[in-house]
Design a protein around this motif. Structure first.
Motif, mmCIF file in Angstrom:
data_model
loop_
_atom_site.group_PDB
_atom_site.id
_atom_site.type_symbol
_atom_site.label_atom_id
_atom_site.label_comp_id
_atom_site.label_asym_id
_atom_site.label_seq_id
_atom_site.Cartn_x
_atom_site.Cartn_y
_atom_site.Cartn_z
ATOM 1 N N ASN A 14 45.580 41.183 45.881
ATOM 2 C CA ASN A 14 45.367 42.463 46.773
ATOM 3 C C ASN A 14 43.849 43.205 46.588
ATOM 4 O O ASN A 14 43.347 44.180 46.980
ATOM 5 N N ASP A 15 42.446 42.002 46.005
ATOM 6 C CA ASP A 15 41.668 42.506 45.165
ATOM 7 C C ASP A 15 41.425 44.216 45.099
ATOM 8 O O ASP A 15 40.057 44.690 45.392
ATOM 9 N N ARG A 16 42.193 44.456 44.627
ATOM 10 C CA ARG A 16 42.278 46.768 43.847
ATOM 11 C C ARG A 16 42.547 45.780 42.052
ATOM 12 O O ARG A 16 41.558 45.808 41.581
ATOM 13 N N LYS A 17 43.314 45.424 41.728
ATOM 14 C CA LYS A 17 44.419 45.195 40.839
ATOM 15 C C LYS A 17 44.915 43.493 40.187
ATOM 16 O O LYS A 17 43.973 42.842 38.947
#
Length: 217
Positions: free
Chosen positions: A114-117
């Motif tokens: 998700n390119d966040r976590k």
């Protein structure tokens, strides 16, 4: 892809594979085209016989969909070792009692990065029968967005970024990208490979494992 030296994993269901005549009116690969891909060093993997949601099927029917697809591919000279869940739909029973039972060494989902976590799948995968991916590119997804999946992984410890493409065409499907965009992405990946920033590999090359001869069911 051949001109760029890039290798890929192509997942194939039997029903969407067409004869040479039908290919002129339906945008699906033929057996001959799959053979050409394989001979160029690309992996041919399985995707069920009928591209169905196997999570919704009875166990015996789900096994037929997965096991028979491997048999069909082997009968055409391929060595299927990897699987992709149609619609990304699976559960623990599908993982262990269907995909592993039928002899595949891995299975790909359609989410999880998700390119966040989570910026990439780990190597080796956290769960080889539920490998994680960024969102599938759609119409309107820019080349820069897809490149960003790769650079985000580079900047956050590295790992395996699976890029999934359903159709390469000009607007033929919601999940499609134009051929020109695909070529631009391949050119960019080539520069990344040349500089040593990334390596482009098939699923089998990343996951490995012993090949299990197909059977059904």
């Amino acid at each position: 892809m051949r001109s760029s030296g890039t290798r890929s994993t192509t997942t194939a269901s039997r029903r969407p594979i067409t004869s040479t005549a039908a290919a002129s009116i339906r945008p699906h690969l033929t057996w001959a085209q799959l053979t050409t891909l394989s001979q160029a060093g690309n992996e041919i993997a399985s995707h069920t016989v009928d591209h169905v949601n196997i999570k919704k099927l009875k166990l015996a029917d789900a096994r037929t969909q997965v096991c028979q697809d491997r048999v069909n591919l082997a009968n055409h000279g391929f060595q299927p070792e990897s699987f992709a869940y149609p619609f990304g739909s699976y559960d623990a029973t599908v993982e262990t009692q269907v995909v592993q039972y039928c002899g595949d060494n891995s299975a790909r989902t359609v989410s999880g990065v998700n390119d966040r976590k989570v910026f990439a799948e780990t190597i080796p995968p956290l769960d080889p029968f539920a490998t994680r991916t960024p969102a599938d590119p759609k119409q309107g997804t820019t080349v820069g967005t897809i490149e960003g999946y790769v650079t985000s992984a580079e900047q956050n410890g590295g790992g395996w970024v699976q890029l999934t493409f359903h159709h390469i065409c000009d607007g033929c499907d919601a999940y499609s990208i134009p051929a020109a965009n695909m070529q631009a992405l391949l050119d960019w990946l080539n520069t990344q490979v040349t500089t040593g920033a990334v390596a482009v590999k098939t699923t089998e090359q990343v996951v490995g494992g012993t090949y299990t001869a197909p059977f059904c069911c």
